[in-house]
Design an enzyme around this catalytic site. Structure first.
Site, PDB file in Angstrom:
ATOM      1  N   GLU A 110      64.990  24.896  31.938  1.00 34.39           N
ATOM      2  CA  GLU A 110      65.988  25.895  31.529  1.00 34.39           C
ATOM      3  C   GLU A 110      67.011  25.283  30.577  1.00 34.39           C
ATOM      4  O   GLU A 110      67.420  25.915  29.598  1.00 34.39           O
ATOM      5  CB  GLU A 110      66.702  26.490  32.751  1.00 34.39           C
ATOM      6  N   ASP A 170      59.305  22.989  28.041  1.00 36.14           N
ATOM      7  CA  ASP A 170      58.508  22.079  28.874  1.00 36.14           C
ATOM      8  C   ASP A 170      58.561  20.662  28.318  1.00 36.14           C
ATOM      9  O   ASP A 170      58.717  19.692  29.068  1.00 36.14           O
ATOM     10  CB  ASP A 170      57.030  22.531  28.916  1.00 36.14           C
TER      11      ASP A 170
END
Ligand SMILES: [Zn+2]
Length: 416
Positions: free
Chosen positions: A277, A358
């Site tokens: 996030e 990611d």
């Protein structure tokens, strides 16, 4: 353009959309029968995997039934001129065009929601229940419905009334003003999402002191993330599907973790999820998303301004005079191919952003726990492990698990 042609275009758009969706769903269903690739073995045990497939089949069947029903209903209403008929019935009771439109939308909203209740009920209390996702009781279902109605009728009615008043009094230039208002609202929503909007439906509590909170704080410090507060949200009241998000514009960020997420993951995995996030934030995905949404809204409003006073649209729906509410419905359908196209572009960008987030989490934290977390989330949510590539292209805002795992592994070999 003449009303007959507009009606034909409207019906053609609805039919094309229905056929496209059914075709994508068909491709997706066929793909599922293929054997699992090596990398995905061991994520599910055989029994769980069969259960996940059964869950998807149940949802597919349910979607096919709701989509078919909705399609037939809408086409029937259009071809019989029912939308225009309702307008004619209401006109004698309302002098004021704004109250007429509000009454019109109120009736449509109520009717469509009542028709939908059996479907919602079935989805929640039969399908989700059968597979163990449903934590909703009949009581929360009813309370949510009543809250939803109150909010829709009071707030929705008020906002819609003001907007209609402005459209009628400003004329075609309204879209400039609306765009400005929408932009301000979006920023406010983003700022106060966790403090005002989420607490309406869920309970937020600050996270207790402990190793998890410490781990999140020390990671935030390491990468220079302006963490303000960490909250835990009681997602388990409604569904055991889990999630995490954060909100806030400017230098103070509130991180929100679902209690169900915390229950099912190790501390390392949870930090990896937060690192992902944080990656969105650091790579400016949130700002970019906000800016693109604003552009999208501006363009939509501009097209709306071109159509909203065109009498032919109302005639196409079976009315005998211009009704702004009728034109809004016609606009909603006529604009949908454009929104499908912009949605497609947004999904392409979003999938790219997921890979970047990611990669960020892998570089600044660890790839291993992120992979574990993603696998667990997939199992937990019973995600489709092998979606068809065309289905992904149109509908997925996140890349499928297999592709994400492979990308993280590549990133791990590069950074080590
Ligand atoms: Zn993400």
């Amino acid at each position: 353009m003449d009303a007959q042609v507009i009606l034909i275009i409207i019906v053609a758009i609805i039919t094309a959309d229905f056929v496209l969706e059914r075709a994508l769903s068909y491709l997706n269903r066929r793909k599922k029968n293929h054997a699992l690739p090596e990398e995905l073995k061991g994520i599910y045990d055989e029994q769980q995997y069969q259960k996940a497939l059964a869950y998807q089949r149940a949802n597919d069947r349910f979607d096919a039934v709701t989509a078919g029903f909705g399609f037939i209903l809408l086409i029937t209403l259009l071809l019989t001129g029912a939308f225009g008929w309702l307008d004619e019935q209401l006109r004698p009771y309302f002098e004021n065009p704004i109250f007429l439109s509000l009454a019109y939308f109120g009736i449509l909203f109520l009717a469509s929601d009542l028709i939908n209740i059996p479907f919602q009920w079935y989805s929640t209390f039969v399908i989700e229940e059968k597979f163990g996702f449903n934590k909703m009781t009949l009581k929360t279902f009813v309370i949510d419905k009543i809250k939803g109605y109150l909010l829709s009728f009071i707030l929705g009615g008020l906002i819609l009334g003001i907007l209609l008043y402005l459209v009628i009094h400003i004329g075609q230039d309204f879209w400039w003003y609306f765009w400005g208002i929408a932009a301000v609202l979006m920023v406010l929503l983003n700022m106060f999402y966790t403090t005002i909007f989420v607490p309406l439906f869920n309970k937020l509590v600050p996270m207790e002191e402990g190793p998890l909170k410490q781990a999140i704080e020390s990671y935030s410090q390491k990468v220079g993330f302006p963490l303000d507060q960490i909250y835990v949200i009681d997602g388990s009241k409604r569904s055991s599907k889990s999630n995490a998000f954060f909100s806030g514009i400017g230098s103070k960020k509130k991180v929100v973790l679902y209690d169900t997420l915390i229950e099912n993951h190790s501390i390392e995995e949870l930090v990896a999820v937060i690192a992902h996030e944080v990656g969105h934030y650091k790579k400016k995905h949130i700002l970019l998303g906000l800016a693109l949404s604003m552009l999208q809204i501006g363009f939509t409003l501009f097209v709306l301004s071109l159509l909203i006073f065109n009498k032919e649209l109302s005639l196409a729906l079976g009315a005998d005079q211009l009704g702004i509410h009728l034109n809004l419905i016609a606009f909603g359908i006529l604009y949908s191919p454009i929104s499908t196209a912009t949605g497609l572009l947004m999904n392409i960008m979003s999938r790219k952003n997921e890979y970047e987030a990611d990669a960020y989490a892998t570089q600044t934290y660890h790839g291993g726990p992120l992979q574990e977390a993603l696998k667990k989330l997939s199992v937990h949510n019973m995600s489709n492990l092998l979606p068809h590539k065309w289905y992904v292209f149109f509908h997925y805002s996140h890349p499928p698990l297999l592709q994400r795992l492979q990308a993280i592994r590549r990133e791990m070999t590069v950074s080590s």
